[in-house]
Design a protein around this motif. Sequence first.
Motif, short mmCIF file in Angstrom:
data_model
loop_
_atom_site.label_atom_id
_atom_site.label_comp_id
_atom_site.label_asym_id
_atom_site.label_seq_id
_atom_site.Cartn_x
_atom_site.Cartn_y
_atom_site.Cartn_z
N ALA A 29 -20.59 -5.82 22.16
CA ALA A 29 -19.14 -5.88 21.91
C ALA A 29 -18.46 -4.79 22.71
O ALA A 29 -18.10 -3.74 22.18
N PRO A 30 -18.27 -4.98 24.04
CA PRO A 30 -17.66 -3.93 24.87
C PRO A 30 -16.26 -3.58 24.39
O PRO A 30 -15.49 -4.47 24.01
N GLN A 31 -15.96 -2.29 24.42
CA GLN A 31 -14.70 -1.85 23.82
C GLN A 31 -13.77 -1.17 24.81
O GLN A 31 -12.67 -1.64 25.07
N ASN A 76 -10.28 -11.70 22.38
CA ASN A 76 -10.04 -10.34 21.90
C ASN A 76 -10.28 -9.29 22.99
O ASN A 76 -11.17 -8.44 22.87
N PRO A 77 -9.49 -9.33 24.07
CA PRO A 77 -9.67 -8.33 25.13
C PRO A 77 -9.35 -6.93 24.63
O PRO A 77 -8.41 -6.74 23.86
N SER A 78 -10.13 -5.95 25.08
CA SER A 78 -9.95 -4.57 24.63
C SER A 78 -9.68 -3.67 25.82
O SER A 78 -8.62 -3.71 26.41
N GLY A 79 -10.68 -2.86 26.23
CA GLY A 79 -10.46 -1.88 27.27
C GLY A 79 -10.03 -2.50 28.60
O GLY A 79 -10.42 -3.62 28.93
N ASN A 134 -14.13 -8.39 24.62
CA ASN A 134 -14.90 -8.01 23.43
C ASN A 134 -15.54 -9.21 22.74
O ASN A 134 -16.73 -9.21 22.44
N GLY A 135 -14.74 -10.23 22.44
CA GLY A 135 -15.26 -11.37 21.69
C GLY A 135 -16.29 -12.19 22.45
O GLY A 135 -17.18 -12.79 21.84
N ASN A 136 -16.21 -12.20 23.77
CA ASN A 136 -17.18 -12.93 24.59
C ASN A 136 -18.37 -12.07 25.01
O ASN A 136 -19.22 -12.53 25.77
N ARG A 137 -18.38 -10.81 24.58
CA ARG A 137 -19.51 -9.89 24.82
C ARG A 137 -19.78 -9.70 26.31
O ARG A 137 -20.93 -9.70 26.75
N ARG A 138 -18.72 -9.50 27.07
CA ARG A 138 -18.89 -9.36 28.51
C ARG A 138 -17.77 -8.49 29.08
O ARG A 138 -16.78 -8.21 28.41
N VAL A 139 -17.95 -8.06 30.33
CA VAL A 139 -16.91 -7.33 31.06
C VAL A 139 -16.55 -8.15 32.28
O VAL A 139 -17.43 -8.56 33.04
#
Length: 631
Positions: free
Chosen positions: A604-606, A563-566, A580-585
């Motif tokens: 949950a980075p957005q 679930n990639p976001s930003g 997002n889903g892996n809680r990392r950047v």
Amino acid sequence: MAAAPSSLGTQICEELSCSICLELFTRPKVLPCQHTFCQDCLQDLASRRVPLQCPNCRQQVRLPPQGVATLPDNLMAASMCERLQNQATLSGETKEQPQSGNRCSFHPSEVLKVYCKQCHIPVCDQCLEETHDDHRTTTIKKAAQERSSTVQASINEGRNILESYLSFIRSLRGEEKTLNEQKQQRDNSIIQAYNQTVQKLTENKDLLLSESQQNHSKNLEKIQTERDRVLADLNELSAACDRAEQELQQGWVEFLSQQTALTEVVGKYRGKAAPTPVQTQPAVFQPTDTPVPVLGHVTAQSLPSAPIPAAPAPIPAAPAPIPTAPAASFGTARGRGHHHGNQRQWEHQPQNVTFGKGGSGIEQFQDACGVTVSEEGEIFVADWGNKRIQVFTLQGIFVRQFPTIVSSPLTQFLFGEQKMKPHDVTLDGKGNLWVVGKTHPGEFAVQYNKQGRVLGKFDLQKTRWFRGVAVDTRRNHILITQTTGDLCNPTHGEVLVFRPDGTLVRTVGQQQGMENPHYITVDGEGNILVSDYDNNCVYVYNEDGQFLFQFGGEGSGEGQLDNPSGICTDRAGNIIVADNGNRRVEMFDKTGGFLKHITTDMRAPQAVAMATKGQLVVTDVYNTVSIFHNY
């Protein structure tokens, strides 16, 4: 104010709104830097920020021993806010009682029947017999018809004078901004000179910074004094025009009774001299080259007043813009550019910062879902649930906020217009903001300036899905993601490319099977990068929308996404993705090759955004914002 032109009323409301709560001032208090805020807003800010800093100019404030309540009152702002609120109430009441003024003030049981042409007032039958028996009269209806155009002309003339005064107020605001920028540049040069010398110059550095602040405060005080004086004129003239407009709407008798008052006030300002330009004296820092423990000197410059340009009669000359000083000269060419200036101003590398929590106060969010950073280092966060944009420094200090309305603040103030829930925010090549979001009836792309004034907008197709926005600054195109279908069954995703006026240029991405594109960015070469939340990948297109490649894929391993976001890029072209889903950047190179994990301890980075000097800003679904100076 209900009948006032939207642009005029908007500007008056903006001058009388607190930049913390965004409402008209309540018990307005003036800080030593001459900026005004609500007493309760300052009290709340002072309880959380020690020492207190002015949200507008960031000057440190030393409060009186008794606290915020003993700061000076801004009586003029309080008076004008009270009048605005009363006008909003009266505008509704007059519709319910349109004939309230048809009774004679001398004989309350009598109705006003005719208009005395000699005395210029409406009279009843009893008045006519007692004091107006030999005067020429006409019917009230006929007198109203004859004089309504004259009254409207006086109102229009008054509004034009008001517009010229507001132009002067805007010039004051521009001069204040210039002074703030010059002071920051001057102080940076003092600190830079200090960092290049020895520690024994600390006392001299502090003295120079103090002199710089004293000069700055003196200039701001001059501007505020002139602003208060002009606002007093605005108050009187605007009140006269507002009363006349309301009376014109209520009926014949009311404006016939009050026409003389309007004529006197407009005549007073027709012949009144334009406001005098404020002569500021911005200081200049001059480094010394002598081998003594002195950094240099801070000296003020005297600048000649600019002439006041003439305006067509009978409107008075528009207030002249305040002379703007040239950028201060510091005797060195280092550290001038926005992008590649002195990046190590302090001796110690700044630390990463995280701030924010759930809520509706300042520094609180209800889904901080979009973020962008200006060249000046201001962070703009799209606060979805609170329907606003909050602005912070790169140190995480709150600066201001503004609501994401779709039309003018005056319309919202009078009629309660809905605000837009912002999905995402970005900056265009002129430094203005583009925000995409939705209200109850529709979805929009809205352009704001950095203070939150609406500059333009266009409609978007109504969907139930998230949208991202980016700007191709080279072509001045607005790129917006879109997903169609219902919540349980999205049909397809795409990128829409618009001109600023809302004209659709092209559609990108349908052929690659995009499902649910969220965020979008444009890199330094004009390539378009889109994160697909459901397909767990990133699509890359050239500036003309031709597909180049994709990378990612579902999973938690290196180079995989959930679930990639930003998404954004740095100056080297590396691609940063909020996984997002892996809680990392994650960081990838410009070909999509995995480089490293930037952080792995977020919930949950957005959204992500890159500052011009390399700081990375990341929002989290759990209402925090993190600023990474080192990664």
